[in-house]
Design a protein around this motif. Sequence first.
Motif, PDB file in Angstrom:
ATOM      1  N   GLY A  48       1.118  -0.930   0.032  1.00 28.61           N
ATOM      2  CA  GLY A  48       0.047   0.043  -0.004  1.00 28.61           C
ATOM      3  C   GLY A  48       0.959   1.430   0.277  1.00 28.61           C
ATOM      4  O   GLY A  48       1.650   1.457  -0.172  1.00 28.61           O
ATOM      5  N   VAL A  49       0.375   2.506   0.433  1.00 21.78           N
ATOM      6  CA  VAL A  49       1.083   3.521   0.953  1.00 21.78           C
ATOM      7  C   VAL A  49       1.239   3.956   1.952  1.00 21.78           C
ATOM      8  O   VAL A  49       0.385   4.295   2.536  1.00 21.78           O
ATOM      9  N   SER A  50       2.574   3.661   2.415  1.00 21.72           N
ATOM     10  CA  SER A  50       3.008   3.946   3.584  1.00 21.72           C
ATOM     11  C   SER A  50       1.883   5.452   4.540  1.00 21.72           C
ATOM     12  O   SER A  50       2.365   6.245   3.319  1.00 21.72           O
ATOM     13  N   ASP A  51       2.598   5.553   5.545  1.00 18.91           N
ATOM     14  CA  ASP A  51       1.545   6.909   5.690  1.00 18.91           C
ATOM     15  C   ASP A  51       3.127   8.391   5.650  1.00 18.91           C
ATOM     16  O   ASP A  51       2.799   9.210   5.650  1.00 18.91           O
ATOM     17  N   GLU A  52       4.272   7.439   5.883  1.00 21.04           N
ATOM     18  CA  GLU A  52       5.731   8.015   5.229  1.00 21.04           C
ATOM     19  C   GLU A  52       5.406   8.486   4.129  1.00 21.04           C
ATOM     20  O   GLU A  52       5.589   9.938   3.922  1.00 21.04           O
ATOM     21  N   VAL A  53       5.081   7.749   3.086  1.00 22.02           N
ATOM     22  CA  VAL A  53       5.041   8.462   1.942  1.00 22.02           C
ATOM     23  C   VAL A  53       4.137   9.126   1.377  1.00 22.02           C
ATOM     24  O   VAL A  53       4.221   9.582   0.409  1.00 22.02           O
ATOM     25  N   TYR A  54       2.933   8.724   2.489  1.00 24.07           N
ATOM     26  CA  TYR A  54       2.142   9.652   1.645  1.00 24.07           C
ATOM     27  C   TYR A  54       1.959  11.301   2.506  1.00 24.07           C
ATOM     28  O   TYR A  54       1.661  11.550   1.464  1.00 24.07           O
ATOM     29  N   GLY A  55       2.311  11.532   3.393  1.00 24.94           N
ATOM     30  CA  GLY A  55       3.098  12.656   4.032  1.00 24.94           C
ATOM     31  C   GLY A  55       3.432  13.400   3.386  1.00 24.94           C
ATOM     32  O   GLY A  55       3.848  14.398   3.497  1.00 24.94           O
ATOM     33  N   LEU A  56       5.542  12.081   2.287  1.00 17.92           N
ATOM     34  CA  LEU A  56       5.473  13.338   1.523  1.00 17.92           C
ATOM     35  C   LEU A  56       4.988  13.833   0.111  1.00 17.92           C
ATOM     36  O   LEU A  56       5.213  14.926   0.506  1.00 17.92           O
ATOM     37  N   ALA A  57       4.166  13.150  -0.162  1.00 15.08           N
ATOM     38  CA  ALA A  57       3.023  13.511  -1.248  1.00 15.08           C
ATOM     39  C   ALA A  57       2.353  14.379  -0.581  1.00 15.08           C
ATOM     40  O   ALA A  57       2.078  15.895  -0.850  1.00 15.08           O
ATOM     41  N   ARG A  58       1.941  14.588   0.751  1.00 18.47           N
ATOM     42  CA  ARG A  58       1.212  15.760   0.801  1.00 18.47           C
ATOM     43  C   ARG A  58       1.288  16.715   1.224  1.00 18.47           C
ATOM     44  O   ARG A  58       0.720  18.200   1.473  1.00 18.47           O
ATOM     45  N   ALA A  59       2.730  16.717   1.761  1.00 22.83           N
ATOM     46  CA  ALA A  59       3.191  17.805   2.006  1.00 22.83           C
ATOM     47  C   ALA A  59       3.785  18.815   0.415  1.00 22.83           C
ATOM     48  O   ALA A  59       4.126  20.107   0.734  1.00 22.83           O
ATOM     49  N   GLU A  60       3.725  18.009  -0.156  1.00 22.85           N
ATOM     50  CA  GLU A  60       3.773  18.603  -1.998  1.00 22.85           C
ATOM     51  C   GLU A  60       2.718  18.890  -2.348  1.00 22.85           C
ATOM     52  O   GLU A  60       2.967  19.977  -3.142  1.00 22.85           O
ATOM     53  N   PHE A  61       1.685  18.127  -2.744  1.00 18.77           N
ATOM     54  CA  PHE A  61       0.602  18.591  -3.171  1.00 18.77           C
ATOM     55  C   PHE A  61      -0.780  18.993  -2.139  1.00 18.77           C
ATOM     56  O   PHE A  61      -0.657  18.584  -0.818  1.00 18.77           O
ATOM     57  N   SER A  62      -1.033  19.561  -2.327  1.00 22.60           N
ATOM     58  CA  SER A  62      -2.742  19.594  -1.625  1.00 22.60           C
ATOM     59  C   SER A  62      -3.298  18.641  -2.404  1.00 22.60           C
ATOM     60  O   SER A  62      -3.604  17.614  -3.007  1.00 22.60           O
ATOM     61  N   GLU A  63      -4.562  18.529  -1.859  1.00 17.60           N
ATOM     62  CA  GLU A  63      -5.024  17.226  -1.716  1.00 17.60           C
ATOM     63  C   GLU A  63      -5.735  16.519  -3.408  1.00 17.60           C
ATOM     64  O   GLU A  63      -5.479  16.440  -3.848  1.00 17.60           O
ATOM     65  N   THR A  64      -6.123  18.244  -3.733  1.00 17.11           N
ATOM     66  CA  THR A  64      -7.034  18.079  -4.752  1.00 17.11           C
ATOM     67  C   THR A  64      -6.165  17.969  -5.840  1.00 17.11           C
ATOM     68  O   THR A  64      -6.025  17.089  -6.921  1.00 17.11           O
ATOM     69  N   GLU A  65      -4.533  18.318  -5.727  1.00 16.44           N
ATOM     70  CA  GLU A  65      -3.526  17.891  -6.341  1.00 16.44           C
ATOM     71  C   GLU A  65      -2.924  15.748  -6.824  1.00 16.44           C
ATOM     72  O   GLU A  65      -3.308  15.588  -7.445  1.00 16.44           O
ATOM     73  N   LEU A  66      -3.951  15.802  -5.101  1.00 18.98           N
ATOM     74  CA  LEU A  66      -2.921  14.433  -5.006  1.00 18.98           C
ATOM     75  C   LEU A  66      -4.011  13.456  -5.640  1.00 18.98           C
ATOM     76  O   LEU A  66      -3.913  12.386  -5.708  1.00 18.98           O
ATOM     77  N   VAL A  67      -4.893  14.016  -5.669  1.00 24.53           N
ATOM     78  CA  VAL A  67      -6.328  13.310  -6.408  1.00 24.53           C
ATOM     79  C   VAL A  67      -5.802  12.962  -7.668  1.00 24.53           C
ATOM     80  O   VAL A  67      -6.127  12.072  -8.934  1.00 24.53           O
ATOM     81  N   PHE A  68      -5.547  14.359  -8.466  1.00 24.72           N
ATOM     82  CA  PHE A  68      -5.183  14.033  -9.666  1.00 24.72           C
ATOM     83  C   PHE A  68      -3.880  13.222 -10.180  1.00 24.72           C
ATOM     84  O   PHE A  68      -3.711  12.685 -10.926  1.00 24.72           O
ATOM     85  N   LEU A  69      -2.726  13.125  -9.108  1.00 29.06           N
ATOM     86  CA  LEU A  69      -1.956  12.718  -8.818  1.00 29.06           C
ATOM     87  C   LEU A  69      -1.923  11.155  -9.156  1.00 29.06           C
ATOM     88  O   LEU A  69      -2.058  10.541 -10.135  1.00 29.06           O
ATOM     89  N   THR A  70      -2.959  11.033  -8.102  1.00 33.13           N
ATOM     90  CA  THR A  70      -3.599   9.343  -8.428  1.00 33.13           C
ATOM     91  C   THR A  70      -3.940   9.220  -9.860  1.00 33.13           C
ATOM     92  O   THR A  70      -3.086   7.758  -9.886  1.00 33.13           O
ATOM     93  N   SER A  71      -4.643   9.735 -10.197  1.00 34.68           N
ATOM     94  CA  SER A  71      -5.298   8.928 -11.307  1.00 34.68           C
ATOM     95  C   SER A  71      -4.342   9.299 -12.092  1.00 34.68           C
ATOM     96  O   SER A  71      -4.904   7.925 -13.759  1.00 34.68           O
ATOM     97  N   ALA A  72      -3.843   9.667 -12.076  1.00 31.36           N
ATOM     98  CA  ALA A  72      -2.295   9.854 -13.512  1.00 31.36           C
ATOM     99  C   ALA A  72      -1.615   8.535 -13.263  1.00 31.36           C
ATOM    100  O   ALA A  72      -0.888   7.896 -14.434  1.00 31.36           O
ATOM    101  N   ILE A  73      -1.178   8.645 -11.564  1.00 29.80           N
ATOM    102  CA  ILE A  73      -0.130   7.054 -11.768  1.00 29.80           C
ATOM    103  C   ILE A  73      -1.867   5.401 -12.584  1.00 29.80           C
ATOM    104  O   ILE A  73      -0.879   4.929 -12.427  1.00 29.80           O
TER     105      ILE A  73
END
Length: 156
Positions: A105-130
């Motif tokens: 899965g996505v560890s809390d550490e990886v999610y935290g790093l992503a969340r620190a760099e991307f807004s919630e909305t950006e993270l939704v769209f990044l997830t869709s791109a992946i």
Amino acid sequence: MSHARSDYTSFRNQAPELYDAILAVSQQAAKAGLDKQLLELVKIRASQINGCAFCVQHHVLLAEKLGVSADKINLVVAWREAPHFSPRERAALAFTEALTKLDGGVSDEVYGLARAEFSETELVFLTSAIGVINLWNRYGVAFRWTPAERPARAMT
């Protein structure tokens, strides 16, 4: 390994509605404002992990057209060891690997790093791109789509 079982054009011709739907989802992250260069790095990395030669080549060529440096393109496979990537790119690449491999899965550490760099909305769209590049990879690997030839450089 033997040659292609089918090609990209055949897929587009055999299932145009499916192709159009996947393509439409593929374009959403950029339309939402995520950096196109970053998205190409993500797509290259997921495609490397999945062993999709067609998609690796396709996204390398697109990244080059967008002005991504040759060093970044060549080193995305070893991004953790290369100093060429920004914190935002590193967070996106770590998130890409977690969502592509799905081994824990996505560890809390990886999610935290992503969340620190991307807004919630950006993270939704990044997830869709992946997610959608992983879908394209499944087709490319299943049908062994042949990678595009690098266009010849014009003589000056």
